[in-house]
Design a protein around this motif. Structure first.
Motif, PDB file in Angstrom:
ATOM      1  N   GLY A  15    -107.771  27.011  59.948  1.00 26.22           N
ATOM      2  CA  GLY A  15    -107.137  27.079  58.636  1.00 26.22           C
ATOM      3  C   GLY A  15    -105.751  26.451  58.629  1.00 26.22           C
ATOM      4  O   GLY A  15    -105.238  26.012  59.664  1.00 26.22           O
ATOM      5  N   ALA A  16    -105.134  26.444  57.466  1.00 29.00           N
ATOM      6  CA  ALA A  16    -103.840  25.784  57.321  1.00 29.00           C
ATOM      7  C   ALA A  16    -102.758  26.460  58.161  1.00 29.00           C
ATOM      8  O   ALA A  16    -102.032  25.797  58.918  1.00 29.00           O
ATOM      9  CB  ALA A  16    -103.428  25.766  55.850  1.00 29.00           C
ATOM     10  N   VAL A  17    -102.635  27.789  58.052  1.00 25.62           N
ATOM     11  CA  VAL A  17    -101.606  28.498  58.811  1.00 25.62           C
ATOM     12  C   VAL A  17    -101.946  28.504  60.298  1.00 25.62           C
ATOM     13  O   VAL A  17    -101.096  28.205  61.151  1.00 25.62           O
ATOM     14  CB  VAL A  17    -101.440  29.942  58.293  1.00 25.62           C
ATOM     15  CG1 VAL A  17    -100.484  30.721  59.193  1.00 25.62           C
ATOM     16  CG2 VAL A  17    -100.928  29.941  56.868  1.00 25.62           C
ATOM     17  N   GLY A  18    -103.194  28.845  60.631  1.00 22.91           N
ATOM     18  CA  GLY A  18    -103.588  28.881  62.024  1.00 22.91           C
ATOM     19  C   GLY A  18    -103.409  27.534  62.709  1.00 22.91           C
ATOM     20  O   GLY A  18    -102.943  27.463  63.855  1.00 22.91           O
ATOM     21  N   GLY A  19    -103.770  26.466  62.020  1.00 21.99           N
ATOM     22  CA  GLY A  19    -103.599  25.132  62.583  1.00 21.99           C
ATOM     23  C   GLY A  19    -102.143  24.788  62.800  1.00 21.99           C
ATOM     24  O   GLY A  19    -101.765  24.210  63.831  1.00 21.99           O
ATOM     25  N   ALA A  20    -101.297  25.139  61.836  1.00 14.98           N
ATOM     26  CA  ALA A  20     -99.863  24.863  61.968  1.00 14.98           C
ATOM     27  C   ALA A  20     -99.261  25.630  63.136  1.00 14.98           C
ATOM     28  O   ALA A  20     -98.446  25.097  63.902  1.00 14.98           O
ATOM     29  CB  ALA A  20     -99.136  25.214  60.665  1.00 14.98           C
ATOM     30  N   VAL A  21     -99.663  26.895  63.295  1.00 15.19           N
ATOM     31  CA  VAL A  21     -99.143  27.707  64.401  1.00 15.19           C
ATOM     32  C   VAL A  21     -99.663  27.176  65.735  1.00 15.19           C
ATOM     33  O   VAL A  21     -98.919  27.116  66.719  1.00 15.19           O
ATOM     34  CB  VAL A  21     -99.524  29.185  64.205  1.00 15.19           C
ATOM     35  CG1 VAL A  21     -99.203  29.998  65.451  1.00 15.19           C
ATOM     36  CG2 VAL A  21     -98.784  29.756  63.000  1.00 15.19           C
ATOM     37  N   ALA A  22    -100.932  26.789  65.792  1.00 13.28           N
ATOM     38  CA  ALA A  22    -101.487  26.235  67.026  1.00 13.28           C
ATOM     39  C   ALA A  22    -100.708  24.990  67.445  1.00 13.28           C
ATOM     40  O   ALA A  22    -100.374  24.819  68.629  1.00 13.28           O
ATOM     41  CB  ALA A  22    -102.962  25.902  66.837  1.00 13.28           C
ATOM     42  N   ARG A  23    -100.407  24.123  66.500  1.00 13.09           N
ATOM     43  CA  ARG A  23     -99.643  22.909  66.826  1.00 13.09           C
ATOM     44  C   ARG A  23     -98.234  23.254  67.299  1.00 13.09           C
ATOM     45  O   ARG A  23     -97.711  22.641  68.239  1.00 13.09           O
ATOM     46  CB  ARG A  23     -99.605  21.978  65.609  1.00 13.09           C
ATOM     47  CG  ARG A  23    -100.921  21.241  65.371  1.00 13.09           C
ATOM     48  CD  ARG A  23    -100.811  20.236  64.243  1.00 13.09           C
ATOM     49  NE  ARG A  23    -100.851  20.887  62.941  1.00 13.09           N
ATOM     50  CZ  ARG A  23    -101.963  21.123  62.254  1.00 13.09           C
ATOM     51  NH1 ARG A  23    -103.140  20.779  62.753  1.00 13.09           N
ATOM     52  NH2 ARG A  23    -101.921  21.708  61.077  1.00 13.09           N
ATOM     53  N   ALA A  24     -97.626  24.242  66.665  1.00 16.21           N
ATOM     54  CA  ALA A  24     -96.269  24.642  67.053  1.00 16.21           C
ATOM     55  C   ALA A  24     -96.261  25.292  68.436  1.00 16.21           C
ATOM     56  O   ALA A  24     -95.369  25.023  69.253  1.00 16.21           O
ATOM     57  CB  ALA A  24     -95.687  25.591  66.010  1.00 16.21           C
ATOM     58  N   HIS A 222     -86.438  27.142  47.486  1.00 18.30           N
ATOM     59  CA  HIS A 222     -87.723  26.521  47.828  1.00 18.30           C
ATOM     60  C   HIS A 222     -88.562  27.564  48.552  1.00 18.30           C
ATOM     61  O   HIS A 222     -88.045  28.564  49.059  1.00 18.30           O
ATOM     62  CB  HIS A 222     -87.537  25.280  48.703  1.00 18.30           C
ATOM     63  CG  HIS A 222     -87.065  25.576  50.103  1.00 18.30           C
ATOM     64  ND1 HIS A 222     -87.923  25.841  51.149  1.00 18.30           N
ATOM     65  CD2 HIS A 222     -85.809  25.640  50.628  1.00 18.30           C
ATOM     66  CE1 HIS A 222     -87.223  26.055  52.252  1.00 18.30           C
ATOM     67  NE2 HIS A 222     -85.947  25.945  51.968  1.00 18.30           N
ATOM     68  N   LEU A 223     -89.847  27.336  48.569  1.00 17.21           N
ATOM     69  CA  LEU A 223     -90.765  28.219  49.289  1.00 17.21           C
ATOM     70  C   LEU A 223     -90.980  27.697  50.704  1.00 17.21           C
ATOM     71  O   LEU A 223     -90.820  26.504  50.961  1.00 17.21           O
ATOM     72  CB  LEU A 223     -92.104  28.306  48.543  1.00 17.21           C
ATOM     73  CG  LEU A 223     -92.044  29.023  47.191  1.00 17.21           C
ATOM     74  CD1 LEU A 223     -93.372  28.892  46.465  1.00 17.21           C
ATOM     75  CD2 LEU A 223     -91.684  30.496  47.374  1.00 17.21           C
ATOM     76  N   PRO A 224     -91.353  28.564  51.650  1.00  9.69           N
ATOM     77  CA  PRO A 224     -91.478  28.129  53.038  1.00  9.69           C
ATOM     78  C   PRO A 224     -92.671  27.202  53.252  1.00  9.69           C
ATOM     79  O   PRO A 224     -93.773  27.466  52.779  1.00  9.69           O
ATOM     80  CB  PRO A 224     -91.670  29.446  53.799  1.00  9.69           C
ATOM     81  CG  PRO A 224     -92.297  30.358  52.798  1.00  9.69           C
ATOM     82  CD  PRO A 224     -91.663  30.002  51.487  1.00  9.69           C
ATOM     83  N   SER A 225     -92.434  26.120  53.958  1.00 11.74           N
ATOM     84  CA  SER A 225     -93.522  25.213  54.312  1.00 11.74           C
ATOM     85  C   SER A 225     -94.336  25.804  55.455  1.00 11.74           C
ATOM     86  O   SER A 225     -93.911  26.751  56.126  1.00 11.74           O
ATOM     87  CB  SER A 225     -92.962  23.857  54.735  1.00 11.74           C
ATOM     88  OG  SER A 225     -92.242  23.991  55.961  1.00 11.74           O
ATOM     89  N   LEU A 226     -95.491  25.243  55.696  1.00 16.27           N
ATOM     90  CA  LEU A 226     -96.307  25.682  56.832  1.00 16.27           C
ATOM     91  C   LEU A 226     -95.553  25.525  58.143  1.00 16.27           C
ATOM     92  O   LEU A 226     -95.634  26.382  59.020  1.00 16.27           O
ATOM     93  CB  LEU A 226     -97.610  24.870  56.880  1.00 16.27           C
ATOM     94  CG  LEU A 226     -98.678  25.221  55.847  1.00 16.27           C
ATOM     95  CD1 LEU A 226     -99.791  24.181  55.860  1.00 16.27           C
ATOM     96  CD2 LEU A 226     -99.248  26.607  56.098  1.00 16.27           C
ATOM     97  N   ALA A 227     -94.821  24.434  58.278  1.00 18.28           N
ATOM     98  CA  ALA A 227     -94.060  24.199  59.510  1.00 18.28           C
ATOM     99  C   ALA A 227     -92.993  25.266  59.707  1.00 18.28           C
ATOM    100  O   ALA A 227     -92.749  25.720  60.840  1.00 18.28           O
ATOM    101  CB  ALA A 227     -93.420  22.813  59.479  1.00 18.28           C
ATOM    102  N   GLU A 228     -92.356  25.700  58.625  1.00 18.29           N
ATOM    103  CA  GLU A 228     -91.321  26.726  58.740  1.00 18.29           C
ATOM    104  C   GLU A 228     -91.932  28.080  59.125  1.00 18.29           C
ATOM    105  O   GLU A 228     -91.355  28.829  59.919  1.00 18.29           O
ATOM    106  CB  GLU A 228     -90.550  26.829  57.421  1.00 18.29           C
ATOM    107  CG  GLU A 228     -89.664  25.617  57.177  1.00 18.29           C
ATOM    108  CD  GLU A 228     -89.099  25.566  55.767  1.00 18.29           C
ATOM    109  OE1 GLU A 228     -87.982  25.023  55.608  1.00 18.29           O
ATOM    110  OE2 GLU A 228     -89.761  26.049  54.823  1.00 18.29           O
ATOM    111  N   VAL A 229     -93.091  28.391  58.574  1.00 21.55           N
ATOM    112  CA  VAL A 229     -93.788  29.625  58.942  1.00 21.55           C
ATOM    113  C   VAL A 229     -94.185  29.582  60.418  1.00 21.55           C
ATOM    114  O   VAL A 229     -94.013  30.555  61.167  1.00 21.55           O
ATOM    115  CB  VAL A 229     -95.032  29.829  58.055  1.00 21.55           C
ATOM    116  CG1 VAL A 229     -95.893  30.979  58.567  1.00 21.55           C
ATOM    117  CG2 VAL A 229     -94.614  30.086  56.610  1.00 21.55           C
ATOM    118  N   ALA A 230     -94.700  28.434  60.856  1.00 23.38           N
ATOM    119  CA  ALA A 230     -95.120  28.284  62.252  1.00 23.38           C
ATOM    120  C   ALA A 230     -93.943  28.403  63.205  1.00 23.38           C
ATOM    121  O   ALA A 230     -94.061  29.007  64.283  1.00 23.38           O
ATOM    122  CB  ALA A 230     -95.823  26.936  62.444  1.00 23.38           C
ATOM    123  N   ASP A 231     -92.793  27.856  62.829  1.00 26.88           N
ATOM    124  CA  ASP A 231     -91.614  27.959  63.698  1.00 26.88           C
ATOM    125  C   ASP A 231     -91.160  29.410  63.829  1.00 26.88           C
ATOM    126  O   ASP A 231     -90.715  29.842  64.901  1.00 26.88           O
ATOM    127  CB  ASP A 231     -90.473  27.106  63.132  1.00 26.88           C
ATOM    128  CG  ASP A 231     -90.696  25.621  63.364  1.00 26.88           C
ATOM    129  OD1 ASP A 231     -91.565  25.268  64.182  1.00 26.88           O
ATOM    130  OD2 ASP A 231     -89.990  24.809  62.729  1.00 26.88           O
TER     131      ASP A 231
END
Length: 258
Positions: A15-24, A222-231
């Motif tokens: 998913g979008a969040v899971g993928g972003a966290v995996a990459r981070a 602004h709202l948090p981006s996926l990258a910001e959530v992953a960080d």
């Protein structure tokens, strides 16, 4: 690299969040195992990461499958010290509670707790026996603040947060930290974009204008981006947060004030 030398399982990695966290996590040096029900989505995330990511499909609604899956990863890679859960709960929004059937309302609550119970307890048992670790999840600001037309989603978020608090209290003595990232919703995540489209239609405005209005109500505008959530998830999983457990990281850009 904040997570160098650590092995992580990411549930819902397709998913979008899971993928972003995996990459981070991989960027910060972790060896990541991508878990989910759809191999094609997991493979796409693995390709975006490259070396250090492995695909391991599993159905998180099946407790025995989760136990076998976890054991197989341990046999291959040794102790797992990080886990992130971003499994989709199958919630549907855009209808009042009084107009919903119980199944539609209750499905995300049941799926959220069932999958978290299976994955969270499996990870906690293993980490407690292997020097500790960090279990991190994702919830939304609807866990604390009620919103209309979100069905069972906000209640599921609140239930998951309390499950994580109890798990953290019970397992802290064994070096297992448990926390969650609470997000205001990332406009670049497909699920959030779909929800925003529904809200925009309800209010008679465009998607772009609704996103602007939603972000304007936060302290950071602004709202948090996926990258910001992953960080933020990386920080919670890292040793820099070793004194943090039984807590939520507020990643709402100030939309919700603690």
């Amino acid at each position: 690299m904040l997570l160098a030398g650590k092995t992580a399982i990411i549930y819902g990695a397709g998913g979008a969040v899971g993928g972003a966290v995996a990459r981070a996590f991989a960027r910060e040096g972790a060896r990541v195992f991508l878990a989910g029900r759809t191999p094609e989505k997991l493979e796409a995330v693995a390709r975006s990461i490259g070396e250090g990511a492995e695909v391991r499909p599993v159905d998180a609604t099946d407790r025995e499958a989760i136990e076998r899956h976890f054991a197989a990863i341990v046999d291959q890679a040794g102790p797992v010290s990080l886990m992130f859960n971003a499994i989709d709960w199958g919630d549907t929004q855009g209808e009042r509670l009084v107009d919903m059937g119980y199944e539609r309302f209750g499905n995300p609550i049941d799926k959220a707790l069932r999958t978290w119970f299976y994955t969270g307890t499996a990870a906690a048992r293993h980490m407690a026996a292997n020097g500790g670790g960090a279990i991190v999840g994702i919830t939304a600001n609807a866990a604390r603040e009620p919103y209309a037309m979100v069905g069972g989603f906000g209640i599921a978020c609140a239930a998951v947060e309390h499950f994580l608090r109890q798990l953290g209290v019970e397992m802290g003595q064994y070096g297992v930290r448990v926390a969650n990232v609470r997000s205001a919703g990332s406009p670049d995540a497909p699920g959030v974009r779909e929800a925003f489209m529904l809200r925009a239609q309800e209010s008679g405005t465009t998607l772009e204008e609704f996103e602007r209005q939603a972000g304007a109500g936060t302290a950071l505008r602004h709202l948090p981006s996926l990258a910001e959530v992953a960080d933020a998830a990386v920080l919670l999983a890292s040793d820099y947060a070793r004194a943090m457990t039984v807590t939520s990281a507020n990643v709402t850009c100030g939309q919700q004030v603690d």
